[in-house]
Motif scaffolding. Structure first.
Motif, PDB file in Angstrom:
ATOM      1  N   UNK A  44      51.422 -30.439  18.246  1.00  0.00           N
ATOM      2  CA  UNK A  44      50.483 -29.035  17.235  1.00  0.00           C
ATOM      3  C   UNK A  44      50.110 -28.848  16.018  1.00  0.00           C
ATOM      4  N   UNK A  45      51.001 -29.750  15.020  1.00  0.00           N
ATOM      5  CA  UNK A  45      51.632 -29.778  14.142  1.00  0.00           C
ATOM      6  C   UNK A  45      49.779 -30.290  13.722  1.00  0.00           C
ATOM      7  N   UNK A  46      50.241 -31.984  14.213  1.00  0.00           N
ATOM      8  CA  UNK A  46      49.355 -32.865  13.950  1.00  0.00           C
ATOM      9  C   UNK A  46      47.834 -31.941  13.985  1.00  0.00           C
ATOM     10  N   UNK A  47      47.230 -31.814  14.983  1.00  0.00           N
ATOM     11  CA  UNK A  47      46.102 -31.370  15.843  1.00  0.00           C
ATOM     12  C   UNK A  47      46.006 -30.303  14.646  1.00  0.00           C
ATOM     13  N   UNK A  48      46.736 -28.913  14.709  1.00  0.00           N
ATOM     14  CA  UNK A  48      46.191 -28.489  13.338  1.00  0.00           C
ATOM     15  C   UNK A  48      46.254 -29.007  12.011  1.00  0.00           C
TER      16      UNK A  48
END
Length: 482
Positions: A44-48
């Protein structure tokens, strides 16, 4: 037509193409992220990051997020297997350990790990001066080979002293192999390297960052510190080579660390680990009985086991042994590390131990050398304090030790910090000891250090300024690479 005129005339076309390219890059990177990241929060962190920061987000993931499946690391896996076949290193079964700790021995040996060995002797060093004297003495006494590997190797007076010792050994016919991390030892001068080479020694960088074959892998570093002399004496732990490790740098002040000198069958594990790294860096498969001498009699009474991990494998042996040891604790868990950015599983294990009445103590630094991991660590302190754990900050200077002690019977000491970087990204090595006397020696030093530390008060810490909380919250977003 000037560049400005070109932009003014075609800005709509430029913007359209930039938008199209960004959509394509973002889409491909998101697929890449979802394919590689198994942990939900990391994905999630990298996608955002990729979505909210056009172009730069994809570049940051390429630089810092692409970890395990890089081609050079797959090649390292293949070379490691080939190297072990070529060298035919002894694969004797582990010696028996107390029943309570058998699971830890199996976890460390899993996935081509190292066996538990008996008949070892260990000596600990907590200050740089006596350690450096012991290292130089061992290098000076070498007869056949000196293998030396460090993350940081300065070009200061300390570095020059060790380079001269290695060169002197090479001139008298000793085989010298010197491996250094290309990022940690980025300021190692070519003059010193030439000095080793002209004396007959060999040197090589690990994962050179400017080599296009390695795709700017600045995030995957060799954090190991290993010295092996004649296959009979080995050193490993937290110290690197430089003036600061003698307490001579004002930025750090007194330097408190933990390193060890080993004799006995456990040395073969560190020897094999160095030669695997050397094989990967140079392509040279070193073999021969002289690198793995037989021991005619025990050197001590210590049960010891080398535990290694790195981004070239999905199984993280050091992390797994840490987790299992904490879960098994019945009386106390004492931890020393300058950095504290563990994954959710390790945090839960520590908090569970503290809530169940186990004496959980964490010793860390007071004056940070790196603000980002320090602020991220403070974010997680609250969980441990609320669970009943105790946190201490070492006052005299830099606390750089890395060890975990459980119930006065088991210890793990080495190069790995208690953070995601050490446990998932870096190449690391620890030694775990199934020995009461060894663990008690480390406990004595731990208590001595606590006497020079300040305890973090839970209520006072809960009232820290809101600005500090904001910075801590921001820093913890970088936890996957800290």
């Amino acid at each position: 037509m000037t560049a400005m005129q070109f932009i003014e005339r075609f800005w709509q076309d430029i913007a359209a193409w930039a938008l199209l390219i960004d959509i394509i890059v973002t889409g491909l990177t998101l697929v890449w992220v979802l394919h590689l990241k198994r942990e939900t929060m990391s994905a999630i962190a990298w996608s955002l990051t990729v979505i909210l920061v056009p172009f730069l987000g994809a570049f940051l993931f390429f630089l810092f997020g692409y970890q395990w499946v890089a081609r050079p690391l797959r090649r390292k896996q293949q070379r490691r297997r080939l190297f072990r076949q070529i060298c035919a290193w002894s694969s004797e079964a582990s010696v028996p350990v107390p029943r309570r700790w058998q699971m830890l021995a199996r976890l460390a040996e899993h996935a081509e790990g190292f066996p538990v060995t008996a008949g070892n002797a260990v000596e600990f060093y907590h200050e740089g001066k006596p350690l450096y004297a012991a290292l130089l003495e061992a290098i000076g006494a070498a007869r056949h080979h000196v293998h030396i590997e460090f993350f940081i190797f300065r070009s200061d007076a300390c570095g020059e002293q060790f380079i001269e010792a290695l060169s002197a050994a090479a001139r008298r016919g000793v085989i010298v192999r010197f491996l250094y991390d290309s990022i940690g030892a980025h300021d190692l001068s070519r003059r010193l390297l030439r000095h080793v080479r002209r004396a007959g020694g060999r040197h090589a960088p690990f994962l050179p960052v400017l080599n296009p074959l390695y795709r700017l892998r600045v995030n995957l570093r060799n954090h190991r510190k290993i010295v092996v002399v004649d296959g009979r004496v080995a050193f490993t732990g937290g110290f690197n080579i430089g003036q600061e490790y003698l307490g001579l740098d004002r930025r750090y002040g007194f330097w408190r660390d933990t390193h060890m000198r080993l004799e006995g069958p456990v040395v073969a594990g560190l020897q094999r680990l160095f030669l695997e790294d050397w094989h990967f860096a140079t392509g040279e498969a070193v073999k021969g009985e002289e690198y793995y001498p037989k021991w005619s009699e025990p050197q001590g009474e210590v049960l010891a086991q080398v535990v290694a991990s790195g981004p070239d494998g999905e199984y993280k042996a050091i992390r797994e042994t840490y987790f299992a040891a904490i879960v098994q604790a019945r009386r106390r868990v004492w931890l020393a590390s300058p950095y504290f950015v563990p994954d959710s599983g390790l945090r839960d294990a520590l908090c569970l131990a503290a809530r169940s009445g186990v004496d959980v103590r964490f010793l860390t630094l007071f004056r940070p050398d790196k603000w980002l991991p320090f602020l991220a660590a403070r974010f997680y302190w609250s969980d441990l304090l609320d669970a009943g754990g105790k946190i201490y900050q070492y006052i005299p200077g830099m606390l750089h030790s890395k060890y975990l002690l459980v119930d006065g019977q088991w210890a793990s000491v080495g190069t790995a910090n208690f953070d995601n970087r050490s446990l998932f990204l870096n190449f690391e090595v620890n030694c775990q000891f199934f020995d009461t006397a060894v663990t008690q020696k480390l406990e004595e030093q731990f208590l001595s250090d606590l006497a020079q530390a300040v305890r973090v008060d839970r209520e006072v810490f809960a009232q820290r300024p809101w600005m500090s909380r904001i910075f801590e919250n921001g820093a913890r977003l970088f936890s996957p690479v800290l």
